[in-house]
Design an enzyme around this catalytic site. Structure first.
Site, short mmCIF file in Angstrom:
data_model
loop_
_atom_site.label_atom_id
_atom_site.label_comp_id
_atom_site.label_asym_id
_atom_site.label_seq_id
_atom_site.Cartn_x
_atom_site.Cartn_y
_atom_site.Cartn_z
N ASP A 119 17.29 -0.51 -12.68
CA ASP A 119 15.85 -0.61 -12.90
C ASP A 119 15.56 -0.73 -14.41
OD1 ASP A 119 12.95 -0.01 -11.78
OD2 ASP A 119 13.22 1.29 -13.52
N GLU A 155 12.11 4.85 -6.61
CA GLU A 155 11.96 3.78 -5.63
C GLU A 155 12.35 4.32 -4.26
OE1 GLU A 155 10.98 0.58 -6.91
OE2 GLU A 155 10.80 1.75 -8.74
N GLY A 199 6.57 10.39 -6.31
CA GLY A 199 6.28 8.95 -6.32
C GLY A 199 6.91 8.22 -7.51
N GLU A 226 1.77 -6.18 -16.84
CA GLU A 226 1.83 -4.97 -17.68
C GLU A 226 2.58 -3.84 -16.98
OE1 GLU A 226 0.18 -4.29 -21.07
OE2 GLU A 226 1.92 -3.08 -20.63
N ILE A 276 2.52 2.85 -20.03
CA ILE A 276 2.50 2.52 -21.47
C ILE A 276 2.05 1.06 -21.63
CG2 ILE A 276 3.90 2.27 -23.57
CD1 ILE A 276 5.82 4.34 -22.51
N LYS A 334 9.00 -5.23 -10.90
CA LYS A 334 9.89 -5.67 -11.99
C LYS A 334 11.12 -6.41 -11.50
CE LYS A 334 10.49 -1.30 -10.90
NZ LYS A 334 10.13 0.07 -11.15
N PHE A 378 0.85 -1.20 0.00
CA PHE A 378 0.00 0.00 0.00
C PHE A 378 0.88 1.24 0.00
CE2 PHE A 378 -3.31 2.91 1.62
CZ PHE A 378 -4.35 2.55 0.78
N LYS A 406 13.86 -3.99 -16.53
CA LYS A 406 12.75 -3.83 -17.48
C LYS A 406 13.17 -4.34 -18.87
CE LYS A 406 10.78 0.09 -14.99
NZ LYS A 406 10.95 1.53 -14.75
N1 LIG Z 1 6.45 3.89 -7.99
C1 LIG Z 1 6.34 3.65 -9.29
O1 LIG Z 1 6.20 4.57 -10.12
C2 LIG Z 1 6.37 2.26 -9.81
C3 LIG Z 1 6.69 1.20 -9.00
N2 LIG Z 1 6.70 -0.08 -9.51
C4 LIG Z 1 6.99 -1.21 -8.63
O2 LIG Z 1 5.86 -1.43 -7.79
C5 LIG Z 1 6.28 -1.91 -6.53
C6 LIG Z 1 5.78 -0.98 -5.43
O3 LIG Z 1 6.36 0.29 -5.63
P1 LIG Z 1 5.96 1.54 -4.72
O4 LIG Z 1 4.51 1.51 -4.45
O5 LIG Z 1 6.55 2.71 -5.39
O6 LIG Z 1 6.77 1.20 -3.39
P2 LIG Z 1 6.58 1.85 -1.94
O7 LIG Z 1 7.91 1.78 -1.30
O8 LIG Z 1 5.88 3.15 -2.04
O9 LIG Z 1 5.57 0.83 -1.22
C7 LIG Z 1 5.94 -0.47 -0.90
C8 LIG Z 1 4.80 -1.15 -0.16
O10 LIG Z 1 5.17 -2.49 0.06
C9 LIG Z 1 4.88 -2.84 1.39
N3 LIG Z 1 5.78 -3.89 1.83
C10 LIG Z 1 7.13 -3.88 1.88
N4 LIG Z 1 7.60 -5.06 2.34
C11 LIG Z 1 6.50 -5.82 2.57
C12 LIG Z 1 6.31 -7.13 3.06
N5 LIG Z 1 7.34 -7.89 3.43
N6 LIG Z 1 5.06 -7.62 3.17
C13 LIG Z 1 4.00 -6.85 2.83
N7 LIG Z 1 4.11 -5.58 2.36
C14 LIG Z 1 5.35 -5.09 2.24
C15 LIG Z 1 5.09 -1.57 2.19
O11 LIG Z 1 4.40 -1.71 3.39
P3 LIG Z 1 4.31 -0.53 4.48
O12 LIG Z 1 3.35 0.46 3.88
O13 LIG Z 1 3.77 -1.20 5.69
O14 LIG Z 1 5.69 0.01 4.64
C16 LIG Z 1 4.51 -0.53 1.22
O15 LIG Z 1 3.11 -0.43 1.41
C17 LIG Z 1 7.82 -2.01 -6.60
O16 LIG Z 1 8.18 -3.31 -6.95
C18 LIG Z 1 8.17 -1.03 -7.70
O17 LIG Z 1 9.37 -1.34 -8.32
C19 LIG Z 1 6.37 -0.34 -10.82
C20 LIG Z 1 6.05 0.67 -11.66
C21 LIG Z 1 6.08 2.06 -11.23
N1 LIG Z 2 11.28 3.98 -10.23
C1 LIG Z 2 10.71 3.56 -11.47
C2 LIG Z 2 9.25 3.39 -11.29
C3 LIG Z 2 8.60 2.70 -12.39
O1 LIG Z 2 8.94 1.60 -12.79
C4 LIG Z 2 10.99 4.61 -12.53
O2 LIG Z 2 11.35 5.73 -12.17
O3 LIG Z 2 10.86 4.30 -13.72
#
Ligand SMILES: NC(=O)C1=CN([C@@H]2O[C@H](COP(=O)(O)OP(=O)(O)OC[C@H]3O[C@@H](n4cnc5c(N)ncnc54)[C@H](OP(=O)(O)O)[C@@H]3O)[C@@H](O)[C@H]2O)C=CC1
Ligand SMILES: N[C@@H](CC=O)C(=O)O
EC number: 1.1.1.3
Length: 329
Positions: A199, A188, A185, A127, A134, A103, A10, A203
């Site tokens: 990263d 990472e 946002g 996706e 995209i 990824k 989340f 991909k």
């Molecule tokens: N941000 C982006 O633009 C993009 C991200 N991604 C990918 O999506 C994924 C999530 O990214 P993002 O939302 O930015 O990351 P965040 O760091 O914002 O969120 C990570 C979430 O994962 C939860 N988490 C971490 N460890 C665990 C665990 N062991 N069990 C359960 N929950 C866990 C965290 O929990 P808590 O809230 O309790 O800390 C948090 O809610 C990553 O793999 C990222 O590479 C892909 C495309 C784009």
């Molecule tokens: N951190 C990544 C998030 C999406 O994959 C990026 O900046 O491209």
């Protein structure tokens, strides 16, 4: 009828998926003919404050969630291979469709997850793992029915592209641009993968596996990030009309092997990736029938990624309705 979704993670992506499902509830009902409900959210830190409906359970216990027979789909948006791989393997073993945005996980374990999905007559959506919003994966799947692709190149990291653009257009320092990318946002939580090119590499490997059915030996792929490009380099080259872009590319050579690299390149306005600015990504495919095709759009951020996750969710509901029709009575 209700489609019950378990959401793992989340953060930026997970919370955007949650909000999207909430705010577009009526539209989705019309689209898929079912209510969607996020019944459970799995997180790491139970003490964080979150805005979540009272009917959604928030937990750190994946087994509790997966033992609920009402769950229809699992969406995963956490960071790294573990525990994501174990969580999704358990879901697939129960025959549940899964969708991932992760990824790092998918580049390393995507084949295993796909095999597990096949073995359990279910499906895995990915996706969102490449190029944010995209729709590259579904485009590839359609194209590959008839086209041969000999080369793929693109800007695959939104954060790196945002930093390079922001330093040039706003004269921000690297640190200021990175902080901005984090606050939006895009980056990472640990932005090393964004900056060092890793990263984009993950991909690219997912693209190679999808397009060529193989990846090069990972250790032989040269990967250079944007960390060594200075503000002065960017400014001087901008005056000459040039831009730095972190470009990932892979080519199928005459021996049927894939050669790949990720590195910053200095390009002029004749280059197809010159106009890819800010958080945008772009993927250029070199195909035998279509010639060159470029897709461009937001490559990172909550909404863009949630859009990709949701397109997998719709596909998933199509899969579920077909498999229900086909299921033996
Ligand atoms: N941000 C982006 O633009 C993009 C991200 N991604 C990918 O999506 C994924 C999530 O990214 P993002 O939302 O930015 O990351 P965040 O760091 O914002 O969120 C990570 C979430 O994962 C939860 N988490 C971490 N460890 C665990 C665990 N062991 N069990 C359960 N929950 C866990 C965290 O929990 P808590 O809230 O309790 O800390 C948090 O809610 C990553 O793999 C990222 O590479 C892909 C495309 C784009
Ligand atoms: N951190 C990544 C998030 C999406 O994959 C990026 O900046 O491209």
């Amino acid at each position: 009828m209700t489609l019950n979704v378990a959401l793992i993670g989340f953060g930026t992506v997970g919370s955007a998926v949650y909000r999207l499902i909430h705010t577009r509830r009526e539209a989705f009902k019309k689209l898929i003919g079912q209510e969607i409900r996020i019944t459970d959210i799995v997180i790491k830190d139970k003490n964080k404050k979150r805005e979540i409906d009272s009917f959604t359970r928030i937990t750190t216990q994946i087994d509790q969630v997966l033992s609920n027979p009402e769950i229809d789909v699992v969406i995963e948006a956490i960071v790294g291979v573990e525990p994501a791989f174990s969580y999704l393997s358990k879901a697939l073993e129960k025959g549940l469709p899964v969708i991932t945005a992760n990824k790092v996980l998918f580049a390393q374990k995507g084949d295993l997850l796909k095999k597990l999905a096949g073995k359990n007559a279910t499906t895995v959506g990915y996706e969102a793992t490449v190029a944010g919003g995209i729709p590259i994966m579904r485009t590839l799947i359609d194209l590959l029915h008839v086209n041969r692709i000999s080369k793929v190149e693109g800007v695959l990291n939104g954060t790196a592209n945002f930093i390079l653009s922001d330093m040039r257009t706003e004269s921000h320092s690297f640190e200021e641009a990175l902080a901005l990318a984090q606050s939006l946002g895009y980056a990472e939580a640990d932005p090393s993968n964004d900056i060092l090119g890793t990263d984009a590499f993950y991909k690219l490997m997912i693209l190679c596996q999808t397009i060529f059915g193989q990846t090069p030996a990972w250790s032989e792929v040269p990967v250079t990030g944007i960390h060594s490009i200075s503000a002065v380099d960017i400014e001087v080259e901008a005056l000459r009309g040039n831009r730095y872009k972190l470009i990932a590319e892979a080519t199928l050579n005459d021996d049927g092997e894939v050669e790949a690299s990720v590195k910053p390149q200095l390009i002029d306005n004749e280059h197809p990736l010159y106009g890819v600015e800010g958080v945008d990504n772009a993927v250029t495919l070199h195909t035998d029938l279509l010639g060159t095709l470029t897709l461009k759009g937001p490559g990172a951020g909550g909404n863009a990624t949630a859009s990709a996750v949701f397109s997998d969710l719709v596909k998933c509901t199509e899969f579920l309705s077909i498999s229900k029709v086909k299921a033996p009575v």
